[in-house]
Design an enzyme around this catalytic site. Structure first.
Site, PDB file in Angstrom:
ATOM      1  N   ASP A   1     -12.924  15.346  -5.381  1.00 31.23           N
ATOM      2  CA  ASP A   1     -13.032  16.517  -6.252  1.00 31.23           C
ATOM      3  C   ASP A   1     -14.315  16.342  -7.053  1.00 31.23           C
ATOM      4  OD1 ASP A   1     -12.397  18.754  -7.954  1.00 31.23           O
ATOM      5  OD2 ASP A   1     -10.266  18.375  -7.606  1.00 31.23           O
TER       6      ASP A   1
ATOM      7  N   ARG B   1       4.070   0.822  10.357  1.00 29.73           N
ATOM      8  CA  ARG B   1       5.238   0.848  11.240  1.00 29.73           C
ATOM      9  C   ARG B   1       5.548  -0.434  12.018  1.00 29.73           C
ATOM     10  NH1 ARG B   1       3.172   6.508  13.325  1.00 29.73           N
ATOM     11  NH2 ARG B   1       1.286   5.396  12.687  1.00 29.73           N
TER      12      ARG B   1
ATOM     13  N   LYS C   1       0.834  -1.198   0.000  1.00 29.18           N
ATOM     14  CA  LYS C   1       0.000   0.000   0.000  1.00 29.18           C
ATOM     15  C   LYS C   1       0.861   1.236   0.000  1.00 29.18           C
ATOM     16  CE  LYS C   1      -1.317   2.931   2.615  1.00 29.18           C
ATOM     17  NZ  LYS C   1      -1.790   4.050   3.433  1.00 29.18           N
TER      18      LYS C   1
ATOM     19  N   ASP D   1      -3.417   4.443  -2.266  1.00 26.89           N
ATOM     20  CA  ASP D   1      -4.265   5.122  -1.276  1.00 26.89           C
ATOM     21  C   ASP D   1      -4.355   6.603  -1.662  1.00 26.89           C
ATOM     22  OD1 ASP D   1      -5.659   5.708   1.023  1.00 26.89           O
ATOM     23  OD2 ASP D   1      -4.000   5.299   2.400  1.00 26.89           O
TER      24      ASP D   1
ATOM     25  N   LYS E   1      -7.031   8.651  -2.026  1.00 26.46           N
ATOM     26  CA  LYS E   1      -8.017   9.484  -1.311  1.00 26.46           C
ATOM     27  C   LYS E   1      -8.476  10.673  -2.154  1.00 26.46           C
ATOM     28  CE  LYS E   1      -6.855   8.352   3.501  1.00 26.46           C
ATOM     29  NZ  LYS E   1      -5.556   7.666   3.464  1.00 26.46           N
TER      30      LYS E   1
ATOM     31  N   THR F   1     -10.162   8.560  10.519  1.00 28.23           N
ATOM     32  CA  THR F   1     -10.097   8.123  11.919  1.00 28.23           C
ATOM     33  C   THR F   1      -9.475   9.196  12.817  1.00 28.23           C
ATOM     34  OG1 THR F   1      -8.117   6.914  11.259  1.00 28.23           O
ATOM     35  CG2 THR F   1     -10.099   5.623  11.584  1.00 28.23           C
TER      36      THR F   1
HETATM   37  O1  C5P Z   1       2.162   2.761  10.493  1.00 26.87           O
HETATM   38  P1  C5P Z   1       0.702   2.406  10.566  1.00 26.87           P
HETATM   39  O2  C5P Z   1       0.440   0.930  10.724  1.00 26.87           O
HETATM   40  O3  C5P Z   1      -0.048   3.262  11.565  1.00 26.87           O
HETATM   41  O4  C5P Z   1       0.169   2.802   9.110  1.00 26.87           O
HETATM   42  C1  C5P Z   1      -1.198   2.760   8.776  1.00 26.87           C
HETATM   43  C2  C5P Z   1      -1.372   3.188   7.360  1.00 26.87           C
HETATM   44  O5  C5P Z   1      -2.770   3.296   7.089  1.00 26.87           O
HETATM   45  C3  C5P Z   1      -0.761   4.538   7.005  1.00 26.87           C
HETATM   46  O6  C5P Z   1      -0.337   4.473   5.650  1.00 26.87           O
HETATM   47  C4  C5P Z   1      -1.924   5.500   7.136  1.00 26.87           C
HETATM   48  O7  C5P Z   1      -1.806   6.621   6.290  1.00 26.87           O
HETATM   49  C5  C5P Z   1      -3.091   4.628   6.687  1.00 26.87           C
HETATM   50  N1  C5P Z   1      -4.395   5.013   7.196  1.00 26.87           N
HETATM   51  C6  C5P Z   1      -4.680   5.106   8.555  1.00 26.87           C
HETATM   52  N2  C5P Z   1      -5.925   5.481   8.976  1.00 26.87           N
HETATM   53  C7  C5P Z   1      -6.874   5.735   8.095  1.00 26.87           C
HETATM   54  C8  C5P Z   1      -6.614   5.640   6.723  1.00 26.87           C
HETATM   55  C9  C5P Z   1      -5.351   5.266   6.302  1.00 26.87           C
HETATM   56  O8  C5P Z   1      -3.815   4.843   9.376  1.00 26.87           O
HETATM   57  N3  C5P Z   1      -8.076   6.059   8.519  1.00 26.87           N
END
Ligand code: C5P
Length: 235
Positions: free
Chosen positions: A66, A211, A34, A61, A63, A120
């Site tokens: 528009d 992460r 992703k 992703d 998003k 979120t």
């Molecule tokens: O590092 P981590 O596991 O928190 O990464 C979560 C991924 O999901 C990131 O790329 C973040 O931008 C994405 N994301 C998120 N919450 C959302 C939508 C996308 O954490 N509501």
């Protein structure tokens, strides 16, 4: 439905070389890759082509949000480089979502288009401030229902929304879930997290994990452990 390893590793970097090196290390242990706005702003859809060699589905992703005509053009440009999943904001409305779906399927009928409902990072107070009706959980269900009515393939949702959305929207609607944290890993800036096995059992279709894999001392081992905890191992 998604069969096989449901883990999509979130590669959040503008650095193409680093992204490819990371993908190379973890690719035997994940079901997809992703990339989001950080990568796409630096490398554009062309940068996505570099991931083709891993033979894994790629979730862009994007998003998008528009007017329908503009989103359709952006979706076509993204779908043309061969990604498996593209997303838009459900808040862009029905016409925009339908335009996104039609644009993606005109390039490749297998491309899935999903929608973000409520970010979120937003709480009930934030919804009120932008003129939306809380609670956030109800707004999520409203927008996810609209997304399905528009013929899109699924939504991005938090792990705590899985049960309600799965019950309301049926078994085939994709629920793509970030905010996943294996036991013992740093929560970081995520507010409401869930373990991978718990979220998968609750009905998530795809687990987006960044992460806990990418910042681990050995990303390949971290990804492998998560895959094994879900009953998947590299062949
Ligand atoms: O590092 P981590 O596991 O928190 O990464 C979560 C991924 O999901 C990131 O790329 C973040 O931008 C994405 N994301 C998120 N919450 C959302 C939508 C996308 O954490 N509501």
């Amino acid at each position: 439905m998604i069969s096989g390893n449901p883990v999509y590793v979130a590669i959040d970097t503008p650095d193409l070389e680093y992204a490819l090196a990371l993908a190379e290390r973890v690719c035997p242990h994940v079901g997809g890759l992703k990339v989001g706005l950080e990568f796409l702003s630096a490398n554009g859809p062309e940068g996505l082509k570099a991931f083709a060699k891993f033979g894994l589905p790629v979730f862009a992703d994007t998003k998008f949000h528009d007017i329908p005509n503009t989103v359709a053009g952006a979706v076509r440009a993204t779908a043309a480089v061969g990604v498996s999943i593209i997303n838009v904001h459900a808040g862009g409305g029905a016409a925009m979502m339908q335009a996104a779906r039609d644009a993606a399927k005109s390039v490749n009928p297998a491309t899935r288009v999903i929608a973000v409902t409520v970010l979120t990072s937003l709480g009930d107070d934030d919804l009120v401030a932008v003129g939306q009706t809380p609670p956030a959980a109800d707004q999520v269900l409203r927008l996810a229902t609209l997304t399905r009515q528009c013929g899109l393939d699924g939504v991005v949702c938090s792990a705590h929304e899985i049960a309600r959305l799965r019950a309301a929207l049926g078994p085939d609607f994709l629920l793509v879930v970030p905010g996943i944290r294996p036991a013992g890993s740093d929560v970081g800036d995520q507010r409401r997290v869930m373990g991978p096995a718990e979220a998968y059992q609750a009905g998530a279709s795809i687990l987006v994990i960044g992460r806990p894999i990418t910042a681990a001392p050995d990303p390949a081992i971290a990804a492998q452990k998560i895959a094994q905890s879900l009953g998947f191992s590299a062949g």
